[in-house]
Design a protein around this motif. Structure first.
Motif, short mmCIF file in Angstrom:
data_model
loop_
_atom_site.label_atom_id
_atom_site.label_comp_id
_atom_site.label_asym_id
_atom_site.label_seq_id
_atom_site.Cartn_x
_atom_site.Cartn_y
_atom_site.Cartn_z
N TYR A 1 17.40 12.54 19.55
CA TYR A 1 16.31 12.67 20.51
C TYR A 1 15.21 11.66 20.24
N PHE A 2 15.17 11.12 19.02
CA PHE A 2 14.14 10.13 18.73
C PHE A 2 14.20 8.99 19.75
N PHE B 1 8.03 5.83 20.81
CA PHE B 1 7.87 4.39 20.94
C PHE B 1 6.43 4.00 21.24
N ASP B 2 5.74 4.82 22.00
CA ASP B 2 4.32 4.56 22.26
C ASP B 2 3.53 4.59 20.95
N LEU B 3 3.82 5.56 20.12
CA LEU B 3 3.15 5.66 18.82
C LEU B 3 3.43 4.43 17.96
N LEU B 4 4.69 4.01 17.92
CA LEU B 4 5.03 2.81 17.16
C LEU B 4 4.26 1.59 17.69
N ILE C 1 1.27 2.31 14.87
CA ILE C 1 1.94 1.98 13.60
C ILE C 1 2.13 0.48 13.43
N LEU C 2 2.73 -0.18 14.41
CA LEU C 2 3.01 -1.61 14.28
C LEU C 2 1.74 -2.45 14.19
#
Length: 102
Positions: free
Chosen positions: A74-75, A82-85, A89-90
């Motif tokens: 489910y990831f 992906f929005d968080l990454l 995060i990135l």
């Protein structure tokens, strides 16, 4: 396919030792239903015969593992991950690397 207690124990032990899957006592019916489906695909109705086929044949073992496991994550289907990454995060990793001279 109904498993006798010693058959359930043999399947459970084989699965735990060979691939790390554990079935608690209260999951016997779940395992039986999966074994029934695999047994039907292979033309085997007896638990011990199926166990021997699975032990001897990597293809039959893989068929059982496919029936017992879920092949999805489910990831990769959840946009907020992906929005968080992308948003938090990135960018933080980039500024951290620049701060260390990388």
């Amino acid at each position: 396919m109904h498993l006798r207690p010693y058959e359930f124990e043999r399947f459970r032990s084989m699965l735990e030792q060979s691939v790390g899957l554990y079935f608690a006592d209260d999951k016997q019916r779940v395992l039986e239903s999966k074994l029934t489906a695999v047994g039907q695909m292979l033309g085997v109705a007896d638990g011990l015969t199926l166990l021997e086929r699975i032990r001897r044949s990597p293809g039959d073992r893989q068929l059982l593992l496919n029936a017992l496991t879920v092949g999805e994550s489910y990831f990769f289907r959840n946009r907020p991950h992906f929005d968080l990454l992308r948003e938090r995060i990135l960018p933080g990793l980039g500024s951290s690397a620049r701060g260390r001279g990388l």
